[in-house]
Scaffold this active site. Structure first.
Site, PDB file in Angstrom:
ATOM      1  N   GLU A 186       9.621 -13.329 -20.978  1.00 35.43           N
ATOM      2  CA  GLU A 186       8.792 -12.296 -20.991  1.00 35.43           C
ATOM      3  C   GLU A 186       8.245 -11.415 -21.274  1.00 35.43           C
ATOM      4  OE1 GLU A 186       9.363  -9.997 -18.367  1.00 35.43           O
ATOM      5  OE2 GLU A 186       9.152  -7.848 -18.875  1.00 35.43           O
ATOM      6  N   ASN A 212       0.864  -0.570   5.184  1.00 38.01           N
ATOM      7  CA  ASN A 212       1.129  -0.950   4.972  1.00 38.01           C
ATOM      8  C   ASN A 212       2.398  -2.236   4.818  1.00 38.01           C
ATOM      9  OD1 ASN A 212       2.584  -1.903   1.895  1.00 38.01           O
ATOM     10  ND2 ASN A 212       4.214  -0.664   2.480  1.00 38.01           N
ATOM     11  N   GLY A 213       1.082  -3.552   4.983  1.00 37.31           N
ATOM     12  CA  GLY A 213       1.818  -4.622   5.443  1.00 37.31           C
ATOM     13  C   GLY A 213       0.637  -5.914   6.002  1.00 37.31           C
ATOM     14  N   HIS A 249       5.948 -30.972 -26.273  1.00 38.84           N
ATOM     15  CA  HIS A 249       5.704 -32.859 -24.972  1.00 38.84           C
ATOM     16  C   HIS A 249       4.702 -31.496 -24.186  1.00 38.84           C
ATOM     17  CE1 HIS A 249       9.872 -34.026 -25.202  1.00 38.84           C
ATOM     18  NE2 HIS A 249      10.321 -32.621 -25.897  1.00 38.84           N
ATOM     19  N   ARG A 282       1.237   2.112  -6.296  1.00 41.22           N
ATOM     20  CA  ARG A 282       1.749   0.889  -4.955  1.00 41.22           C
ATOM     21  C   ARG A 282       0.603   0.039  -4.747  1.00 41.22           C
ATOM     22  NH1 ARG A 282       6.823   1.688  -2.093  1.00 41.22           N
ATOM     23  NH2 ARG A 282       5.608   0.535  -0.424  1.00 41.22           N
ATOM     24  N   CYS A 308       0.707  -1.451  -0.298  1.00 36.87           N
ATOM     25  CA  CYS A 308       0.349  -0.255   0.524  1.00 36.87           C
ATOM     26  C   CYS A 308       0.934   0.816  -0.162  1.00 36.87           C
ATOM     27  CB  CYS A 308      -0.986   0.292   0.762  1.00 36.87           C
ATOM     28  SG  CYS A 308      -1.811  -1.840   1.731  1.00 36.87           S
ATOM     29  N   LYS A 343       4.116  -9.605 -20.608  1.00 34.22           N
ATOM     30  CA  LYS A 343       3.922  -8.886 -20.528  1.00 34.22           C
ATOM     31  C   LYS A 343       2.296  -8.633 -20.955  1.00 34.22           C
ATOM     32  CE  LYS A 343       5.888  -5.884 -18.339  1.00 34.22           C
ATOM     33  NZ  LYS A 343       6.918  -6.302 -18.228  1.00 34.22           N
ATOM     34  N   LYS A 380       3.012  -2.008  -7.988  1.00 35.60           N
ATOM     35  CA  LYS A 380       4.204  -2.030  -8.510  1.00 35.60           C
ATOM     36  C   LYS A 380       5.209  -2.784  -7.374  1.00 35.60           C
ATOM     37  CE  LYS A 380       7.209  -0.064 -11.364  1.00 35.60           C
ATOM     38  NZ  LYS A 380       7.347  -0.927 -12.715  1.00 35.60           N
ATOM     39  N   GLU A 404      -0.042  -9.465 -18.283  1.00 35.14           N
ATOM     40  CA  GLU A 404      -0.515  -8.636 -17.085  1.00 35.14           C
ATOM     41  C   GLU A 404      -0.923  -6.938 -17.416  1.00 35.14           C
ATOM     42  OE1 GLU A 404       3.598  -7.227 -17.041  1.00 35.14           O
ATOM     43  OE2 GLU A 404       3.449  -6.550 -14.153  1.00 35.14           O
ATOM     44  N   TRP A 440      -3.378  -1.481  -1.471  1.00 35.73           N
ATOM     45  CA  TRP A 440      -3.629  -3.021  -2.323  1.00 35.73           C
ATOM     46  C   TRP A 440      -4.333  -4.520  -1.350  1.00 35.73           C
ATOM     47  CZ3 TRP A 440      -1.202  -8.263  -2.497  1.00 35.73           C
ATOM     48  CH2 TRP A 440      -1.485  -8.776  -3.409  1.00 35.73           C
TER      49      TRP A 440
HETATM   50  O1  M6R Z   1      10.973  -4.311  -7.874  1.00 34.55           O
HETATM   51  P1  M6R Z   1      11.253  -5.899  -8.477  1.00 34.55           P
HETATM   52  O2  M6R Z   1      11.830  -5.464  -9.841  1.00 34.55           O
HETATM   53  O3  M6R Z   1      11.471  -6.963  -6.742  1.00 34.55           O
HETATM   54  O4  M6R Z   1       9.695  -6.793  -8.794  1.00 34.55           O
HETATM   55  C1  M6R Z   1       9.742  -7.907  -9.142  1.00 34.55           C
HETATM   56  C2  M6R Z   1       8.350  -8.394 -10.070  1.00 34.55           C
HETATM   57  O5  M6R Z   1       7.263  -8.081  -8.653  1.00 34.55           O
HETATM   58  C3  M6R Z   1       8.075  -7.650 -11.128  1.00 34.55           C
HETATM   59  O6  M6R Z   1       9.348  -7.622 -12.390  1.00 34.55           O
HETATM   60  C4  M6R Z   1       6.583  -7.767 -11.420  1.00 34.55           C
HETATM   61  O7  M6R Z   1       6.890  -9.200 -12.243  1.00 34.55           O
HETATM   62  C5  M6R Z   1       7.067  -6.713 -12.701  1.00 34.55           C
HETATM   63  N1  M6R Z   1       5.046  -6.190 -12.761  1.00 34.55           N
HETATM   64  C6  M6R Z   1       6.739  -7.302 -14.722  1.00 34.55           C
HETATM   65  O8  M6R Z   1       5.666  -6.085 -14.779  1.00 34.55           O
END
Ligand code: M6R
Length: 611
Positions: A484, A101-102, A507, A27, A2, A488, A606, A491, A75
């Site tokens: 990746e 937050n936590g 497979h 966040r 958060c 993306k 994030k 996401e 969040w």
């Molecule tokens: O802050 P970080 O690089 O440790 O974050 C890791 C992942 O949470 C982050 O890369 C996440 O997968 C992204 N939203 C991907 O776009």
């Protein structure tokens, strides 16, 4: 996961809190709320949904009048994202407001004890117990800050929180354990927040709090103590980037802007880290060459996109240094008893430097006496601070939840680490290192070129925007790029996508292919080019629409692919740095065509600061 912000000053608190929340929304954005000390009373407004819902409920910037307050963007962990569970939370009297937050791990026990003592709970959150604990301590006659300290001693788990009390106008008390909290020092005003971005248009100076520290912010002072109230010396910090870096700057989305910042971000990450002869200069690592020569095994730990950069790095480190490299998702690493010792180098990769699982992996590795090197984009964050060595990427702040420029700079930084290890350990000749460095220096220009081809990618994206299943294939370093690309797309466009090593498809997953299934193949020239071509034919024969990412000048691929997205020729190990651009653009254009929100995808945040 958060965002929290607190203000104690002489200006109206509400607009400052709302502006702070806007900058912290990355966040979490399930709900938002504020509490302001208005006319001697704590007034709270909170709403489920994004910040706009809160702003609508408030009606105007002057809905709450007062010069101290706290704000929260959530969040959800405990309790659904409803108005009732939105922060701030109050004690029984409505005089104490808390944002958090936590996760308070012992909240259930605390809640039972507090209810038995007569406290009435209004939400399902773990946070609310903090307000009641503070209320209890105040009732015993403790002053505000002491009451917060007493409450904190009863908490198990992680927290960054801020508290407001009706009896102490102009005071905000903040505290942290395991999650980030910073305090900003302004003129006649002071701040607490999850991140400096929250108050950067007021001040760039402040402190980063350590675990179990408490900060008392008033308009005149920032006092930092431990949980016993003894003053401690805080970790001073000056932010060296500008607020404009965290603005959209004319782009429609942060993601688009951040993709376009990649040439500069890569260039900045490489700059000053080599001499004119191409030798790596990484003294900043704080790890001696002798220590690096003693390393006999490397572990890379990371999550999400950062993990994918680690996968690419595995190929480079093993090839250039002949050191064995294991790569592990950070959340799995410490729960499987990995074999580590003093000669193991653990490399943690994290843009935020806050990811709970990566931080946990770093702590675990250090307890096993391994040496830990972190690649991170956030100066002074927990993970680099708890590591033996750090190499900062220089991507600047990344606002879009989907990582783009930070991924590109993680790749660049990991190539530097791999080359440095090779240089120190003598597994590459100086001229070989210099030649790779020269190629790396060409990459920003090539990335620029790929970005200019955005329109071609958009046309393909628009054609397949309604395809609900996508496959991404690659071999060698193309495989992490396939992962990746799929991440993306999932996401930000909410489409189902899977990344696979191209030969593995036979497979099982090949059964998914139907007429017209889009299959994206990462296909730069490489020693596995011919094998990849065979894999392309296997899926094309089953009706797949092949979207190939291939080099300029590659004539062969066009005979087998439905569409070819071109990238400039690049050395095989470095090719991920250019192939990532069409992958990012593809997910971006698909998501735009589908009307998705792009910068704040549903259910995500994030920084993932909970396990
Ligand atoms: O802050 P970080 O690089 O440790 O974050 C890791 C992942 O949470 C982050 O890369 C996440 O997968 C992204 N939203 C991907 O776009």
């Amino acid at each position: 996961m958060c965002g929290i912000v607190g203000y104690a000053g002489n200006q109206q608190a509400l607009p400052i809190l709302l502006e702070g929340l806007r900058r912290l929304e990355y966040r979490g954005y399930d709900s938002a709320g504020v509490a302001v000390l208005d006319g001697g009373e704590v007034q709270v407004v909170r709403r489920a949904g994004k910040l706009e819902a809160l702003e609508q409920a408030l009606g105007s910037d002057t809905a709450l009048n007062g010069v101290s307050g706290i704000g929260h963007t959530r969040w959800a962990t405990h309790g659904q994202p409803t108005d009732r569970n939105a922060h701030p939370h109050l004690d029984c009297s409505g005089r104490v407001a808390v944002i958090h937050n936590g996760i308070i791990e012992n909240f259930y026990t605390l809640r039972q004890q507090l209810e038995a003592d007569g406290h009435r709970f209004a939400s399902q959150t773990d946070t609310e117990c903090v307000a009641h604990l503070v209320e209890g301590a105040l009732a015993e006659g403790l002053g505000f800050a002491d009451a917060v300290r007493k409450a904190l001693k009863r908490l198990e788990g992680s927290f960054a929180l801020a508290v407001l009390h009706q009896g102490d106008p102009g005071v905000v008390v903040g505290a942290k354990r395991d999650l980030p909290l910073v305090a900003g020092r302004g003129e006649g005003e002071n701040f607490v927040a999850s991140d400096f971005a929250a108050f950067l248009d007021h001040t760039k100076d402040g402190v980063i709090l350590e675990d179990d520290q408490v900060v008392v912010a008033t308009p005149e002072r920032l006092d930092v103590t431990d949980l016993d109230g003894d003053p401690v010396e805080a970790y001073e910090h000056h932010v060296d980037w500008d607020l404009s870096a965290a603005e959209k700057g004319g782009y429609e989305h942060f993601m688009l802007k951040e993709m376009h910042e990649q040439p500069l971000a890569i260039k900045q990450t490489l700059e000053g880290r080599t001499d004119p002869q191409g030798r790596l200069l990484l003294d900043e690592l704080r790890m001696s060459e002798d220590e690096l020569r003693e390393v006999d095994k490397v572990f890379v730990v990371a999550c999400g996109t950062a993990y994918h950069s680690g996968l690419v790095a595995k190929y480079a480190i093993e090839h250039w240094t002949r050191l064995p490299v294991e790569i592990e998702i950070a959340s799995e690493f410490r729960y499987r008893d990995p074999v580590l010792d003093r000669n193991t180098l653990v490399i943690a990769i994290s843009q935020s430097g806050e990811t709970a699982d990566t931080l946990g992996a770093v702590r675990y590795a250090r307890r096993q006496r391994a040496r830990v090197l972190t690649v991170c984009n956030t100066v002074g964050a927990s993970i680099p601070r708890e590591s033996d060595a750090v190499l900062y990427t220089r991507a600047g702040p990344e606002v879009c939840v989907a990582a783009t420029k930070t991924f590109a700079t993680q790749l660049a930084a990991m190539y530097l680490v791999a080359l440095y290890l090779a240089q120190v350990r003598g597994t590459m000749f100086t001229d070989e290192v210099a030649s790779v460095v020269r190629e790396l220096e060409q990459v920003p220009g090539k990335v620029e070129l790929c970005l200019e081809r955005s329109d071609q990618v958009r046309k393909v994206a628009e054609q397949y925007k309604d395809a609900h299943d996508w496959l991404f294939l690659g071999r060698h370093v193309g495989y992490p790029m396939a992962l990746e690309g799929a991440l993306k797309l999932k996401e930000i466009s909410y489409l189902h996508a899977e990344g696979y090593p191209a030969a593995e498809l036979k497979h099982g997953p090949i059964a998914l292919i139907e007429d017209g299934t889009p299959v994206v193949v990462v296909h730069p020239s490489s020693h596995v080019y011919a094998k990849m071509l065979t894999n392309i034919q296997e899926v094309a024969a089953r009706g797949a629409a092949i979207i190939a990412i291939a080099e300029d000048g590659d004539r062969e691929v066009a005979a087998h692919a439905t569409h070819v997205l071109r990238v400039p020729p690049t050395a095989q190990l470095l090719a991920p740095l250019v192939c990532l651009i069409p992958l990012q653009l593809l997910s971006y254009h698909v998501a735009v065509a589908r009307g998705c929100p792009i910068d704040k995808p549903r259910n995500l945040a994030k920084s993932v600061t909970v396990e």
